[in-house]
Design a protein around this motif. Sequence first.
Motif, PDB file in Angstrom:
ATOM      1  N   ILE A  13       0.843  -1.205   0.000  1.00  0.00           N
ATOM      2  CA  ILE A  13       0.000   0.000   0.000  1.00  0.00           C
ATOM      3  C   ILE A  13       0.879   1.255   0.000  1.00  0.00           C
ATOM      4  O   ILE A  13       0.598   2.219  -0.717  1.00  0.00           O
ATOM      5  CB  ILE A  13      -0.972   0.004   1.210  1.00  0.00           C
ATOM      6  N   SER A  82     -10.414   0.327   4.605  1.00  0.00           N
ATOM      7  CA  SER A  82     -11.179  -0.665   3.848  1.00  0.00           C
ATOM      8  C   SER A  82     -12.658  -0.508   4.179  1.00  0.00           C
ATOM      9  O   SER A  82     -13.014   0.117   5.178  1.00  0.00           O
ATOM     10  CB  SER A  82     -10.764  -2.072   4.246  1.00  0.00           C
ATOM     11  N   LYS A 103     -10.235   1.927   0.170  1.00  0.00           N
ATOM     12  CA  LYS A 103      -9.453   1.099  -0.756  1.00  0.00           C
ATOM     13  C   LYS A 103     -10.424   0.402  -1.712  1.00  0.00           C
ATOM     14  O   LYS A 103     -11.565   0.157  -1.338  1.00  0.00           O
ATOM     15  CB  LYS A 103      -8.656   0.060   0.020  1.00  0.00           C
TER      16      LYS A 103
END
Lengths: 137, 156
Positions: A13, A82, A103
């Motif tokens: 990431i 998320s 995300k």
Amino acid sequence: MLKILIVDDSLIIRKKIITIVEKLGHEVVGQAKTGQEAIDIYESVQPDLVTMDITMPDMDGITAVKHIMKIDTNAKIIMVTSHGQEDMVIDSIKAGAIGYMLKPITDEKLAEIIGEAFLEYTYSENEDDLELSDDDL
Amino acid sequence: MILDSLILQSKLFFTEDMGIEIDDIAREEDSVDLNLKSHTAMIGVGGELNMMVVISFDDTMLDKLVEVFMEGEDVASEEEEEIKESVTGEVINTIIGLALPTFPKRGKGVTITPPISINDASNIKKHKDSKIVSANIRTHFGELSMSAIIAKDASK
């Protein structure tokens, strides 16, 4: 060009955000894998913006936001999260984060949220552009 | 129900986000233990629904996922293991995040732990009051298993 600090325990990431940030013409001034590292780095690099993961070992992103806001009440922090972490996003905003990004991270999403965070910044930059110099008169 | 959610979100994630078609899914509703593949990560879900979710990839499947995540960029050999762990963690994180809102009896204040990588275990055995539900997912690029270790009455 903005100075950006990237905080995420996931190497993949961090790499993804670095690629996009540099593509957008900004500078990555630091990376941190934990909330505590982020606090330690924040003061030395004084970034314009922080992208902050929520779930990290050592110290989570919400606690890190609280600490950074004590260091710098004007800190601009964007949570990277998320789906399914809505409760934690709300806690982050209460702690002082200015926004969040879900995300998967894309160029468009990151560009948009940086744009939103720096509307004031870009506006004042534009104002400078509009000022006429002596040469223009 | 929990397994259905995990399977559905896994299918969506692999096909739509990763571009990997799924060939077959085999379900197992009450396994005694989990046989782990080469690369495994687990996440704890806290709150009223107290469970552990485990995802396990074989080498070829994980290599494909790394390739997709890296968007064609080369992986330096010194970073290879960390990248693999990182990808494994991101995959389970994303699937759990997508599945969580659809879990029954999840209540409020659900927490998710950071993903934990497991390198040297070959199997996990269930506790007497728990239940293991699993799906083995087969793709062109290899296999993965997705399992939840839950309280016996939480699987419906």
